[in-house]
Scaffold this motif. Structure first.
Motif, PDB file in Angstrom:
ATOM      1  N   ARG A 142       0.860  -1.188   0.000  1.00 31.74           N
ATOM      2  CA  ARG A 142       0.000   0.000   0.000  1.00 31.74           C
ATOM      3  C   ARG A 142       0.890   1.230   0.000  1.00 31.74           C
ATOM      4  N   VAL A 143       0.448   2.272  -0.710  1.00 29.89           N
ATOM      5  CA  VAL A 143       1.231   3.508  -0.821  1.00 29.89           C
ATOM      6  C   VAL A 143       0.291   4.695  -0.663  1.00 29.89           C
ATOM      7  N   ALA A 144       0.746   5.707   0.046  1.00 32.57           N
ATOM      8  CA  ALA A 144       0.020   6.972   0.135  1.00 32.57           C
ATOM      9  C   ALA A 144       1.016   8.111   0.067  1.00 32.57           C
ATOM     10  N   ALA A 145       0.616   9.179  -0.583  1.00 35.26           N
ATOM     11  CA  ALA A 145       1.428  10.400  -0.641  1.00 35.26           C
ATOM     12  C   ALA A 145       0.580  11.529  -0.081  1.00 35.26           C
ATOM     13  N   PHE A 146       1.007  12.076   1.064  1.00 30.09           N
ATOM     14  CA  PHE A 146       0.242  13.113   1.748  1.00 30.09           C
ATOM     15  C   PHE A 146       0.805  14.493   1.420  1.00 30.09           C
ATOM     16  N   ALA A 147      -0.098  15.442   1.203  1.00 33.15           N
ATOM     17  CA  ALA A 147       0.296  16.787   0.783  1.00 33.15           C
ATOM     18  C   ALA A 147       0.967  17.547   1.916  1.00 33.15           C
ATOM     19  N   ILE A 161       4.064   7.408   2.725  1.00 31.61           N
ATOM     20  CA  ILE A 161       4.019   6.261   3.625  1.00 31.61           C
ATOM     21  C   ILE A 161       3.822   5.019   2.762  1.00 31.61           C
ATOM     22  N   ILE A 162       4.734   4.074   2.899  1.00 33.75           N
ATOM     23  CA  ILE A 162       4.682   2.848   2.104  1.00 33.75           C
ATOM     24  C   ILE A 162       4.634   1.646   3.034  1.00 33.75           C
ATOM     25  N   GLU A 163       3.650   0.787   2.835  1.00 30.63           N
ATOM     26  CA  GLU A 163       3.562  -0.446   3.612  1.00 30.63           C
ATOM     27  C   GLU A 163       4.053  -1.613   2.781  1.00 30.63           C
ATOM     28  N   THR A 164       4.995  -2.388   3.333  1.00 34.46           N
ATOM     29  CA  THR A 164       5.457  -3.618   2.707  1.00 34.46           C
ATOM     30  C   THR A 164       5.055  -4.792   3.602  1.00 34.46           C
ATOM     31  N   SER A 204       6.685  -6.544   5.765  1.00 37.16           N
ATOM     32  CA  SER A 204       7.178  -6.598   7.145  1.00 37.16           C
ATOM     33  C   SER A 204       7.362  -5.244   7.806  1.00 37.16           C
ATOM     34  N   ALA A 205       7.070  -4.135   7.087  1.00 35.70           N
ATOM     35  CA  ALA A 205       7.398  -2.831   7.665  1.00 35.70           C
ATOM     36  C   ALA A 205       6.556  -1.718   7.064  1.00 35.70           C
ATOM     37  N   LEU A 206       6.640  -0.552   7.718  1.00 36.18           N
ATOM     38  CA  LEU A 206       6.101   0.696   7.197  1.00 36.18           C
ATOM     39  C   LEU A 206       7.283   1.638   6.991  1.00 36.18           C
ATOM     40  N   HIS A 207       7.260   2.373   5.872  1.00 40.52           N
ATOM     41  CA  HIS A 207       8.387   3.228   5.508  1.00 40.52           C
ATOM     42  C   HIS A 207       7.905   4.655   5.313  1.00 40.52           C
ATOM     43  N   GLU A 208       8.638   5.600   5.844  1.00 42.56           N
ATOM     44  CA  GLU A 208       8.357   7.024   5.693  1.00 42.56           C
ATOM     45  C   GLU A 208       9.437   7.623   4.805  1.00 42.56           C
ATOM     46  N   VAL A 209       9.031   8.361   3.771  1.00 45.36           N
ATOM     47  CA  VAL A 209      10.014   8.914   2.839  1.00 45.36           C
ATOM     48  C   VAL A 209       9.479  10.187   2.208  1.00 45.36           C
ATOM     49  N   GLU A 210      10.356  11.109   1.886  1.00 43.58           N
ATOM     50  CA  GLU A 210       9.964  12.312   1.159  1.00 43.58           C
ATOM     51  C   GLU A 210       9.965  12.013  -0.325  1.00 43.58           C
ATOM     52  N   VAL A 211       8.870  12.337  -0.976  1.00 43.28           N
ATOM     53  CA  VAL A 211       8.712  12.089  -2.407  1.00 43.28           C
ATOM     54  C   VAL A 211       8.537  13.418  -3.112  1.00 43.28           C
ATOM     55  N   GLU A 212       9.347  13.664  -4.117  1.00 48.56           N
ATOM     56  CA  GLU A 212       9.208  14.874  -4.917  1.00 48.56           C
ATOM     57  C   GLU A 212       8.487  14.547  -6.212  1.00 48.56           C
TER      58      GLU A 212
END
Length: 348
Positions: A217-222, A233-236, A238-246
């Motif tokens: 699952r993937v979400a990009a919050f404004a 926020i990316i769910e895989t 075994s984990a949840l990942h927080e990353v800045e996306v341009e």
């Protein structure tokens, strides 16, 4: 913890301005009292944010649910129209059709819902027929660009009118209608651009792997400051990942820069906690919940929290579900409480 520390910020100014701009653009000839009615209709839904004063359970029950439904929009519009139905206007007062007054109020109410749908908290548009929450994630809760567009739509025509009056020229058409119409058009274009950039950000996040795992699952919050920067926020598995996306023509995205929060190992205690009424209620509103399992003298304590929708921890949902079990997984207690607002929770 004090109540004012746990109440989510509301944005009545933006919705009030939007209602006022809508009135000027679409209903410029309605009497002044109806302007107030439209502003009330366009902001009253945010009263559900005050449910935080009655505790986390009430907050989960009322926030962005009943008041933010299409049914409530109709009822609120009828409510603000009622005084015009029972009041007899004076002979010198301009009279307006009651149907037009209701339509104006309903337009302001629905505009509020549409703007909130474009945010990330989600609204239950079709309550009581469906509990589904709609959230497009296009704009931040308090979007400075939207606020600027609306302010320009109100202030610039006013300043222009002062200049026109000063030189003795006559204005054509209702006062402020052109500026308000331009502001609404600009806001529509801005939301459209945000939608495209959001789609690009989500596609970029979905196309990568994280710690060797593909996204589930993937979400990009404004983020309010720039439409080209998104909080991913990316769910895989075994984990949840927080990353800045341009997003944009020259955008760069490094998945290795993501901060990773691993999910707890499966256990009878965790399974039992997830099946409790408190957990089900919490998970209905949470978009990216994270569980933590802590050993206690009585057994285990399982805590469920929702990832915030921006990098600012205070902007996210601050309700957590806490369930205590014995070593075999039997539930001993369960409750909804306010969390500690500590961002370090996510990276334990």
């Amino acid at each position: 913890m004090k109540i004012h520390e746990i109440t989510l910020p509301v944005d009545p100014i933006t919705h009030g301005l939007a209602s006022y701009v809508l009135k000027r653009a679409a209903f410029p000839r309605l009497a002044r009292p109806i302007t107030l009615a439209m502003i009330v209709a366009g902001t009253i839904a945010d009263l559900d944010g005050q449910s935080a004063h009655f505790g986390p359970s009430a907050f989960l029950t009322f926030y962005r649910t009943y008041f933010h439904s299409l049914l409530a929009a109709v009822l609120f519009s009828l409510l603000v129209t009622l005084p015009f139905l029972v009041r007899k206007p004076s002979s010198t007062e301009k009279q307006n059709s009651q149907a037009v007054i209701f339509l104006a109020a309903l337009s302001a109410s629905v505009l509020h819902l549409l703007m909130d749908v474009c945010q990330s908290a989600g609204v239950e548009l079709f309550w009581p027929f469906s509990p589904r929450r709609f959230a497009l994630d296009w704009v931040a809760r308090l979007d400075l660009w939207v606020l600027g567009i609306l302010l320009a739509g109100v202030l610039l025509p006013t300043l222009s009118g002062l200049v026109t009056d000063e030189i003795g020229a006559r204005s054509k058409g209702p006062k402020g209608r052109m500026g308000a119409s331009v502001a609404l058009a600009a806001m529509l274009l801005y939301f459209g651009a945000r939608a495209i950039l959001h789609s690009n950000a989500v596609a970029a996040a979905q196309s990568r792997t994280y710690r060797g795992e593909s996204p589930r699952r993937v979400a990009a919050f404004a983020e309010s400051g720039s439409p080209f920067r998104w909080y991913g926020i990316i769910e895989t598995e075994s984990a949840l990942h927080e990353v800045e996306v341009e997003a944009g023509a020259a955008a760069k995205f490094d998945p290795d820069s993501a901060r990773t929060s691993y999910k707890p190992e499966p256990s009878p205690a965790l399974d039992a906690a997830r099946n409790t009424s408190v957990a089900r209620r919490f998970l209905q509103a949470a978009r990216f919940p994270k569980a933590s399992v802590e050993k206690t003298p009585e057994g285990f304590q399982i805590t469920l929290r929702d990832f915030p929708y921006t990098r600012e921890i205070r902007s996210g949902s601050r309700v957590q579900a806490t369930i205590d079990t014995d070593p075999a997984g039997k539930v001993l207690s369960q409750q909804l409480i306010w969390n500690s607002l500590s961002r370090e929770f996510w990276w334990e």
